[in-house]
Design a protein around this motif. Structure first.
Motif, PDB file in Angstrom:
ATOM      1  N   UNK A 184       0.814  -1.221   0.000  1.00 44.53           N
ATOM      2  CA  UNK A 184       0.000   0.000   0.000  1.00 44.53           C
ATOM      3  C   UNK A 184       0.849   1.273   0.000  1.00 44.53           C
ATOM      4  N   UNK A 185       2.119   1.185   0.469  1.00 43.32           N
ATOM      5  CA  UNK A 185       2.973   2.370   0.525  1.00 43.32           C
ATOM      6  C   UNK A 185       3.707   2.622  -0.778  1.00 43.32           C
ATOM      7  N   UNK A 186       4.443   1.598  -1.262  1.00 45.02           N
ATOM      8  CA  UNK A 186       5.269   1.813  -2.451  1.00 45.02           C
ATOM      9  C   UNK A 186       4.622   1.288  -3.728  1.00 45.02           C
ATOM     10  N   UNK A 187       3.466   0.638  -3.616  1.00 46.62           N
ATOM     11  CA  UNK A 187       2.669   0.227  -4.783  1.00 46.62           C
ATOM     12  C   UNK A 187       3.404  -0.762  -5.700  1.00 46.62           C
ATOM     13  N   UNK A 188       4.297  -1.559  -5.133  1.00 48.69           N
ATOM     14  CA  UNK A 188       4.919  -2.650  -5.894  1.00 48.69           C
ATOM     15  C   UNK A 188       4.584  -3.955  -5.183  1.00 48.69           C
ATOM     16  N   UNK A 189       4.930  -5.069  -5.817  1.00 48.45           N
ATOM     17  CA  UNK A 189       4.599  -6.366  -5.244  1.00 48.45           C
ATOM     18  C   UNK A 189       5.248  -6.538  -3.871  1.00 48.45           C
ATOM     19  N   UNK A 190       4.519  -7.101  -2.931  1.00 45.56           N
ATOM     20  CA  UNK A 190       5.029  -7.299  -1.584  1.00 45.56           C
ATOM     21  C   UNK A 190       6.182  -8.301  -1.577  1.00 45.56           C
ATOM     22  N   UNK A 191       7.133  -8.077  -0.665  1.00 42.38           N
ATOM     23  CA  UNK A 191       8.262  -8.969  -0.537  1.00 42.38           C
ATOM     24  C   UNK A 191       7.947 -10.196   0.298  1.00 42.38           C
ATOM     25  N   UNK A 192       8.919 -11.095   0.365  1.00 36.98           N
ATOM     26  CA  UNK A 192       8.666 -12.392   1.007  1.00 36.98           C
ATOM     27  C   UNK A 192       8.430 -12.265   2.501  1.00 36.98           C
ATOM     28  N   UNK A 193       9.072 -11.311   3.178  1.00 34.65           N
ATOM     29  CA  UNK A 193       8.849 -11.181   4.614  1.00 34.65           C
ATOM     30  C   UNK A 193       7.433 -10.680   4.900  1.00 34.65           C
ATOM     31  N   UNK A 194       6.927  -9.834   4.009  1.00 37.47           N
ATOM     32  CA  UNK A 194       5.530  -9.415   4.143  1.00 37.47           C
ATOM     33  C   UNK A 194       4.608 -10.604   3.906  1.00 37.47           C
ATOM     34  N   UNK A 195       4.986 -11.464   2.953  1.00 33.65           N
ATOM     35  CA  UNK A 195       4.186 -12.657   2.663  1.00 33.65           C
ATOM     36  C   UNK A 195       4.136 -13.587   3.874  1.00 33.65           C
ATOM     37  N   UNK A 196       5.279 -13.758   4.530  1.00 29.66           N
ATOM     38  CA  UNK A 196       5.334 -14.616   5.719  1.00 29.66           C
ATOM     39  C   UNK A 196       4.464 -14.035   6.832  1.00 29.66           C
ATOM     40  N   UNK A 197       4.560 -12.717   7.040  1.00 28.20           N
ATOM     41  CA  UNK A 197       3.753 -12.079   8.082  1.00 28.20           C
ATOM     42  C   UNK A 197       2.266 -12.258   7.812  1.00 28.20           C
ATOM     43  N   UNK A 198       1.865 -12.116   6.544  1.00 27.72           N
ATOM     44  CA  UNK A 198       0.454 -12.273   6.190  1.00 27.72           C
ATOM     45  C   UNK A 198       0.009 -13.729   6.373  1.00 27.72           C
ATOM     46  N   UNK A 199       0.874 -14.667   6.010  1.00 28.89           N
ATOM     47  CA  UNK A 199       0.543 -16.082   6.170  1.00 28.89           C
ATOM     48  C   UNK A 199       0.322 -16.421   7.643  1.00 28.89           C
ATOM     49  N   UNK A 200       1.129 -15.826   8.511  1.00 23.52           N
ATOM     50  CA  UNK A 200       0.947 -16.048   9.950  1.00 23.52           C
ATOM     51  C   UNK A 200      -0.374 -15.435  10.422  1.00 23.52           C
ATOM     52  N   UNK A 201      -0.637 -14.225   9.942  1.00 24.25           N
ATOM     53  CA  UNK A 201      -1.869 -13.533  10.345  1.00 24.25           C
ATOM     54  C   UNK A 201      -3.104 -14.340   9.940  1.00 24.25           C
ATOM     55  N   UNK A 202      -3.057 -14.907   8.757  1.00 22.94           N
ATOM     56  CA  UNK A 202      -4.199 -15.667   8.243  1.00 22.94           C
ATOM     57  C   UNK A 202      -4.133 -17.149   8.619  1.00 22.94           C
ATOM     58  N   UNK A 203      -3.077 -17.543   9.351  1.00 21.16           N
ATOM     59  CA  UNK A 203      -2.876 -18.937   9.766  1.00 21.16           C
ATOM     60  C   UNK A 203      -2.894 -19.888   8.569  1.00 21.16           C
ATOM     61  N   UNK A 204      -2.204 -19.427   7.509  1.00 22.98           N
ATOM     62  CA  UNK A 204      -2.149 -20.220   6.273  1.00 22.98           C
ATOM     63  C   UNK A 204      -1.184 -21.393   6.397  1.00 22.98           C
ATOM     64  N   UNK A 205      -0.102 -21.215   7.160  1.00 25.84           N
ATOM     65  CA  UNK A 205       0.916 -22.246   7.297  1.00 25.84           C
ATOM     66  C   UNK A 205       0.500 -23.228   8.389  1.00 25.84           C
ATOM     67  N   UNK A 206       0.664 -24.518   8.127  1.00 25.32           N
ATOM     68  CA  UNK A 206       0.230 -25.541   9.081  1.00 25.32           C
ATOM     69  C   UNK A 206       1.319 -26.595   9.287  1.00 25.32           C
TER      70      UNK A 206
END
Length: 259
Positions: free
Chosen positions: A144-166
């Protein structure tokens, strides 16, 4: 030769003017007296130094890492330092923290250290034929800030938030995050002003870090989050840099990634 090499770091529109000033002895003293507030270095050559590393030994390490010789040449508003060749450490001790405008030339036209009244930073300019590439791992979601594709650390944080990893992947991911917490500096800045437009890139010789990123990629993709690798040799204006990574704000025309 050393003094005129300063021109290589100045914005293009003012190079001819400073070439004239540095070639004329009666104008030179006026120039050095203004070094403490000099604002005409081209931003693309500036490398900020992290706030916790603004000391002589740390700066010497950063310059030596970039192949600085043991003896450097100084331009300074301090007459006792101006136009002298000095050992690198001695020159830094005479410069750092004094708030007087000085430039220490390590490699003419390629590498220098600058001390002004308000800041200190490194100037580095690469040979035009020497292209350095940088790597980024991203997902198909815009930041949302730089308007480019999110990096992998952001992806990991989102996966944790959504409990995607099991399963056992959760523990493995935690171990990888702990490793990066210990072995990768947290950038001190993501923008040249209040806007956070900086993008993180790995240097291609960060082999161990990139190897562990691939382990993260495997975990994410096993759990339905797909990652792609992009490369560039034009990351933009460098805002932060350390041994393994940099943060750069894309040039006006944008960073051109390659898959």
């Amino acid at each position: 030769m050393h003094e005129l090499s300063l021109i290589a770091f100045v914005v293009k529109t003012k190079r001819d003017r400073y070439r004239e000033i540095l070639s004329e002895p009666r104008l030179r003293r006026k120039f050095t007296s203004q070094l403490a507030h000099f604002k005409d270095f081209d931003p693309q050559f500036r490398l900020p130094i992290p706030s916790n590393k603004l000391f002589v030994d740390n700066i010497a390490f950063e310059l030596q890492k970039r192949h600085s010789p043991s003896v450097v040449f100084a331009i300074s508003e301090d007459p006792s330092l101006d136009q002298k060749e000095l050992p690198l450490l001695e020159a830094l001790k005479e410069t750092v923290g004094r708030g007087m405008g000085s430039v220490l030339f390590c490699i003419p036209g390629r590498l220098a250290f600058v001390e002004t009244e308000d800041e200190r930073f490194i100037l580095e300019r690469h040979d035009p034929l020497e292209k350095r590439e940088y790597i980024r791992f991203v997902i198909d979601r815009k930041d949302k800030d730089c308007h480019v594709e999110q990096g992998i650390f952001q992806a990991v944080a989102r996966a944790r938030e959504w409990q995607t990893i099991t399963g056992s992947d959760v523990q493995q991911l935690s171990e990888l995050e702990a490793w990066f917490s210990k072995n990768l500096e947290k950038p001190t800045s993501f923008g040249r002003n209040k806007l956070r437009l900086g993008i993180c890139w790995f240097k291609t010789d960060a082999n161990e870090h990139i190897s562990r990123i691939w382990e993260m990629v495997d975990i994410l993709e096993r759990n339905g989050i797909y990652v792609k690798k992009i490369r560039t040799d034009k990351p933009g204006y460098v805002i932060y840099e350390d041994e393994w990574q940099l943060v750069a704000e894309p040039f006006r025309k944008g960073t051109v990634p390659r898959r």
